[in-house]
Design an enzyme around this catalytic site. Structure first.
Site, PDB file in Angstrom:
ATOM      1  N   ASN A   1      -4.039   7.853 -22.033  1.00 33.55           N
ATOM      2  CA  ASN A   1      -3.380   6.875 -22.400  1.00 33.55           C
ATOM      3  C   ASN A   1      -4.104   5.740 -22.375  1.00 33.55           C
ATOM      4  O   ASN A   1      -4.618   4.728 -21.788  1.00 33.55           O
ATOM      5  CB  ASN A   1      -2.826   6.575 -21.168  1.00 33.55           C
ATOM      6  CG  ASN A   1      -2.091   5.275 -21.731  1.00 33.55           C
ATOM      7  OD1 ASN A   1      -1.464   4.619 -22.758  1.00 33.55           O
ATOM      8  ND2 ASN A   1      -0.765   4.539 -21.218  1.00 33.55           N
TER       9      ASN A   1
ATOM     10  N   LYS B   1      -3.631   2.637 -24.007  1.00 30.05           N
ATOM     11  CA  LYS B   1      -2.840   1.876 -24.173  1.00 30.05           C
ATOM     12  C   LYS B   1      -3.309   1.022 -25.692  1.00 30.05           C
ATOM     13  O   LYS B   1      -3.517   1.561 -26.763  1.00 30.05           O
ATOM     14  CB  LYS B   1      -2.780   0.963 -22.982  1.00 30.05           C
ATOM     15  CG  LYS B   1      -2.968   1.771 -21.498  1.00 30.05           C
ATOM     16  CD  LYS B   1      -2.746   1.201 -20.274  1.00 30.05           C
ATOM     17  CE  LYS B   1      -2.723   1.800 -19.219  1.00 30.05           C
ATOM     18  NZ  LYS B   1      -2.902   1.362 -17.175  1.00 30.05           N
TER      19      LYS B   1
ATOM     20  N   HIS C   1       6.830   3.873 -18.970  1.00 30.49           N
ATOM     21  CA  HIS C   1       5.481   3.774 -18.231  1.00 30.49           C
ATOM     22  C   HIS C   1       5.426   2.249 -17.803  1.00 30.49           C
ATOM     23  O   HIS C   1       6.259   0.897 -18.299  1.00 30.49           O
ATOM     24  CB  HIS C   1       4.093   2.994 -19.482  1.00 30.49           C
ATOM     25  CG  HIS C   1       2.978   2.988 -19.482  1.00 30.49           C
ATOM     26  ND1 HIS C   1       2.438   2.371 -18.375  1.00 30.49           N
ATOM     27  CD2 HIS C   1       2.059   3.789 -18.936  1.00 30.49           C
ATOM     28  CE1 HIS C   1       1.750   1.458 -17.893  1.00 30.49           C
ATOM     29  NE2 HIS C   1       0.908   3.033 -17.761  1.00 30.49           N
TER      30      HIS C   1
ATOM     31  N   GLU D   1       2.946   7.350 -11.612  1.00 28.86           N
ATOM     32  CA  GLU D   1       2.132   5.961 -11.372  1.00 28.86           C
ATOM     33  C   GLU D   1       2.552   4.955 -10.196  1.00 28.86           C
ATOM     34  O   GLU D   1       3.088   4.291 -10.571  1.00 28.86           O
ATOM     35  CB  GLU D   1       1.872   5.755 -13.058  1.00 28.86           C
ATOM     36  CG  GLU D   1       1.514   6.793 -13.678  1.00 28.86           C
ATOM     37  CD  GLU D   1       1.041   5.847 -15.220  1.00 28.86           C
ATOM     38  OE1 GLU D   1       0.138   6.799 -15.740  1.00 28.86           O
ATOM     39  OE2 GLU D   1       1.144   5.297 -15.639  1.00 28.86           O
TER      40      GLU D   1
ATOM     41  N   GLY E   1      -5.290   0.776 -13.106  1.00 30.96           N
ATOM     42  CA  GLY E   1      -5.595  -0.927 -13.436  1.00 30.96           C
ATOM     43  C   GLY E   1      -6.665  -1.517 -11.777  1.00 30.96           C
ATOM     44  O   GLY E   1      -7.191  -2.053 -12.415  1.00 30.96           O
TER      45      GLY E   1
HETATM   46  P1  13P Z   1      -5.574   3.670 -15.287  1.00 32.59           P
HETATM   47  O1  13P Z   1      -6.292   4.621 -15.148  1.00 32.59           O
HETATM   48  O2  13P Z   1      -6.610   2.718 -15.697  1.00 32.59           O
HETATM   49  O3  13P Z   1      -5.439   2.978 -13.435  1.00 32.59           O
HETATM   50  O4  13P Z   1      -4.131   3.824 -15.761  1.00 32.59           O
HETATM   51  C1  13P Z   1      -3.275   4.566 -15.539  1.00 32.59           C
HETATM   52  C2  13P Z   1      -2.050   4.279 -16.371  1.00 32.59           C
HETATM   53  O5  13P Z   1      -1.419   3.682 -16.671  1.00 32.59           O
HETATM   54  C3  13P Z   1      -1.999   5.158 -17.153  1.00 32.59           C
HETATM   55  O6  13P Z   1      -0.999   5.177 -18.023  1.00 32.59           O
END
Ligand code: 13P
Length: 252
Positions: A9, A11, A95, A167, A173
């Site tokens: 992802n 983002k 998400h 998640e 993050g």
């Molecule tokens: P990170 O791997 O940066 O923690 O993000 C996870 C995420 O939100 C994947 O959709």
């Protein structure tokens, strides 16, 4: 047997040329016979270009959101059929960043899942609790509500094109990963819910990904768990070298 899936992802990261060179590099290291399925969920601006570049490689391209109407006066939105038209096979829905910053509700998530299904898009449907909810002992009730309301009216047939992603928001993050025990118990709970809401075969077929600070250093441990069928990865998916380590995780 469920085939593992590692989904990137990205983002709101990368420009088109950066995305294209990532796919070029990944194609060189990703044989079509690779045991792990790979999906790259990229920003809208580069979906068409990435899908063209990935053609025939076995790498799938995905969007990170859609709007449930097919077309119309919805300034700034993108429909499922447009995403398919761009060459995508997947879309992330629900998400936590969309829920948090764009106030998406379970009802809207449900409409989006149905719209994706109508276009034969595979869905990565995200659920997960916040830190406050976990600390209040509400993890299971939050996840259950998101799952049941998100899948409201979805048939068992339609379920086949859905992959779930657990998640925990506090792990996204932050560098704090759920321990294999913490992730494992929620994954097992989610599979039990699918069994209760649908059937044994539906639960057996359902892929459940873990997301939240997945990194080369913890991927083997997480993927070793029976109820974890892959990962949805943010930060560690941005660099080709770390992403390659993730897709080549050691299975137990
Ligand atoms: P990170 O791997 O940066 O923690 O993000 C996870 C995420 O939100 C994947 O959709």
């Amino acid at each position: 047997m469920r085939r593992s899936l590692i989904a990137a992802n990205w983002k709101m990261h990368k420009k088109i040329d950066e995305g294209l060179s990532f796919i070029t590099g990944l194609k060189e290291k990703y044989p079509r016979t690779h045991p792990v399925e790979v999906v790259i969920c990229a920003p809208f601006t580069m979906l068409f270009a990435l899908a063209e570049k990935a053609l025939g490689s076995g790498i799938s391209i995905g969007a990170q959101n859609l709007y449930w109407e097919k077309k119309g006066a919805y300034t700034g939105e993108t429909s499922g059929q447009m995403i398919v038209d761009a060459g995508c096979e997947y879309v992330i829905i629900g998400h936590s960043e969309r829920r948090q910053y764009f106030h998406e509700t379970n009802v809207e998530v449900n409409k989006k899942i149905k719209a994706a299904h109508a276009e034969r898009l595979n869905v990565i449907f995200c659920i997960g609790e916040s830190l406050t909810e976990r600390e209040a002992g509400q993890t299971f009730t939050v996840v259950q509500k998101q799952l049941i309301e998100g899948l409201e009216g979805i048939s068992e047939d339609a379920l086949e094109s859905i992959t779930l992603a657990y998640e925990p928001i506090w792990a996204i993050g932050t560098g704090v990963t759920a321990t294999p025990e913490q992730a494992g118990e929620v994954h097992t709970f989610i599979r039990k819910l699918i069994r209760e809401q649908f059937s044994d075969p539906a639960a057996e077929k359902m892929r459940i990904l873990y997301g939240g600070s997945v990194k080369p250093g913890n991927v083997d441990q997480l993927m070793a768990l029976d109820d974890i069928d892959g990962g949805l990865v943010g930060g560690a998916s941005l660099e080709l070298s770390s992403f390659l380590q993730l897709i080549n995780f050691k299975s137990s």
